[in-house]
Design an enzyme around this catalytic site. Structure first.
Site, PDB file in Angstrom:
ATOM      1  CD  GLU A   1      54.609  32.665  73.113  1.00 37.29           C
ATOM      2  OE1 GLU A   1      55.215  33.259  72.221  1.00 37.29           O
ATOM      3  OE2 GLU A   1      53.871  31.687  73.259  1.00 37.29           O
TER       4      GLU A   1
ATOM      5  CB  ALA B   1      41.108  36.851  37.695  1.00 37.72           C
TER       6      ALA B   1
ATOM      7  CG  MET C   1      38.358  38.245  25.395  1.00 34.64           C
ATOM      8  SD  MET C   1      36.767  38.609  26.095  1.00 34.64           S
ATOM      9  CE  MET C   1      35.754  38.642  24.397  1.00 34.64           C
ATOM     10  CB  ALA C   2      37.255  32.438  22.175  1.00 30.72           C
TER      11      ALA C   2
ATOM     12  CB  ALA D   1      43.162  26.133  38.348  1.00 33.11           C
TER      13      ALA D   1
END
Lengths: 331, 331
Positions: free
Chosen positions: A63, A165, A174-175, A268
């Site tokens: 403001e 992702a 990948m494994a 995660a």
């Protein structure tokens, strides 16, 4: 003076200007900490007279910036402010509610009440006491733009975004462990933009050991926005990093308002299991890996009924070949 | 008679009518087998004179149906046909190219050439020899509506859709095996609609043993459209089922044009590994399971480079709380 009841089109106009103020507030994220990132637009006769947003370190307030830009032209304006104007003077400046009234602003439209006990309703009350018309709207755009500040006030922790992702089938590698790259350049650039919107960024100790990622912002002009780096570990953090021991206790991160969690699968899962994620940002690549490494380890949910109802899809967008899915927690 | 070169707006109009014909062709899917599901619209002065689509079992053809409906009004029309009209008379009726010319149709817009060697260019040639103006467009909507027929002609197998109902993190079930339900009622109803668009439906032997699913179409009015049931097994199929031994050899499915593969993870992987999937239909629920059973087992892709470039996202739509992602193979 009795005021006319606002019409439906007044309300639509008010919401539109508040959304514009919320967009401005984005400029202050996360630089305004420990203060909220606020946006302000001064409007007269449907024209923008001045704009403001919280400056780095929290002052001047939005403001004050808009009033400074407007000068005498503030007289007769409506001020659209994403957060209730403050009511407490400080060593760093006068309170915004007083300043708005003194500058001759006749109407203030507020997008979100301020949970700070020094303001909490007193900003609006001060404005009204000085004869200013105050309209309080429950404005989604304002609330979202203040997510970090509101989460810190309510839960004493930052607003946490978990980034994943993933392939179509939910793999992050990948494994064999090969993980560069699941997503394309547009998605990766967007991740850097998201990093710039966060105070702090965190990965697991395993990811740190395996990849030693820089986690900085590599977008022209935004390099200084690189967030503080944290690692989830029971031990100590290496140079240039700080250690978080438990996702259930994010107090070490104070005063950060926005934490970006970048993985891997164990980290995660630890944040999800601690119910410490507010937003899921899934960059989805149009690939099938099949039997790869999944993006989220066990999170302690034992039934499908327990998994449902926690997330809602807010937005999707295309990023090159990939798709960004944004989920927010339902409660 | 020399004809004026078509303008850009002619082309837009032609494409729009062809798209309408492709929508009509959907009514014939998959009932027209072994014939292609074709749509036809007769248009004069921008008005629809008659519509037709291939009837159950393949006859009458779409053009014959439209000509029958139109009667004398076919004279002077443009015919929009998704597939090149046939040029060979059969015991079941005269050829469409001859019938269109005889009925006085002055122009035929064709959406896709017919790979059938009995027609392949000869339908268009016959029309031109009889003085009919023929426009050949490469029409995406027409091609898509003929996917089953074209795939059978090119690869001697049906067009294969793999359906997956996945969580955000790519799981089809909890670690305990609990899988009912990942997705909500709208997504499940959409699955039944997709079933009705297929000749044949297939699951793995493990899923058959575990769930004994009915795999029928439970939508009012579409119950008779339930596809033929197949199980992927080295052994024999139980009553009411047929056995497929190897996804690399889909010839037992002949003359089916559309196969719907519903899982589980091993069956999905077997079809992907055999490069026998044309379309991925992912029903994505807004839930995180964490450490659950993943939707796709090993498919023999050993590097991320090998995983990229195979799929492109064609469409997404919301189905209640869930999202439908439709991917098609890039080549």
């Amino acid at each position: 003076m009795a005021r006319a009841k606002p019409t439906e089109s007044d309300l639509i106009r008010d919401r539109r200007w508040l959304a514009a103020a919320a967009r401005l507030a984005e400029r202050a994220r996360p630089l305004s900490r420990p203060n909220p990132a606020v946006g302000c637009v001064l409007v007269k006769d449907d024209r923008v007279i001045a704009r403001g947003w919280t400056q780095t370190g929290g002052r001047p307030h939005a403001e004050q910036m808009a009033l400074t830009v407007a000068g005498d032209a503030a007289r007769g304006c409506t001020a659209y402010v994403t957060l209730e104007p403050c009511a407490h003077d400080s060593a760093r400046g006068p309170c915004c509610a007083g300043s708005l009234a003194q500058a001759g602003v006749v109407r203030v439209v507020v997008g979100c009440p301020d949970p700070d006990p020094r303001t909490a309703g007193q900003g609006n009350a001060m404005l009204r006491a000085k004869g200013v018309d105050v309209v309080e709207l429950a404005c989604e755009a304002s609330r979202l733009s203040l997510a970090g500040y509101l989460t810190r006030a309510a839960k004493n922790r930052p607003f946490v975004t978990l980034k994943l992702a993933l392939s179509i089938d939910g793999c992050i590698a990948m494994a064999s462990g090969e993980s560069q790259w699941i997503t394309g350049p547009d998605a990766r650039a967007h991740t850097h933009l998201e990093r710039s919107r966060h105070d702090a960024i965190l990965i697991g100790a395993g990811t740190l050991r395996a990849d030693a990622p820089r986690l900085d912002v590599r977008l022209p002009g935004l390099e200084p926005r690189s967030p503080e780096r944290w690692v989830l570990t029971h031990g100590n953090a290496p140079d240039g990093w700080r250690a978080l021991h438990d996702p259930a206790d994010l107090s070490p991160l104070s005063p950060a308002q926005y934490l970006f969690v970048e993985g891997g699968a164990g980290t995660a899962a630890a944040f999800l299991a601690a119910d410490a994620v507010d937003r899921l940002l899934v960059y989805r690549a149009p690939i099938v890996i099949g039997g790869g490494r999944t993006g989220v380890a066990d999170i302690g949910v034992s039934s499908l009924a327990g998994a449902h109802g926690r997330w809602t899809l807010r937005d999707t967008r295309r990023l090159g070949e990939d798709t960004l899915e944004e989920y927010v927690r339902t409660a």
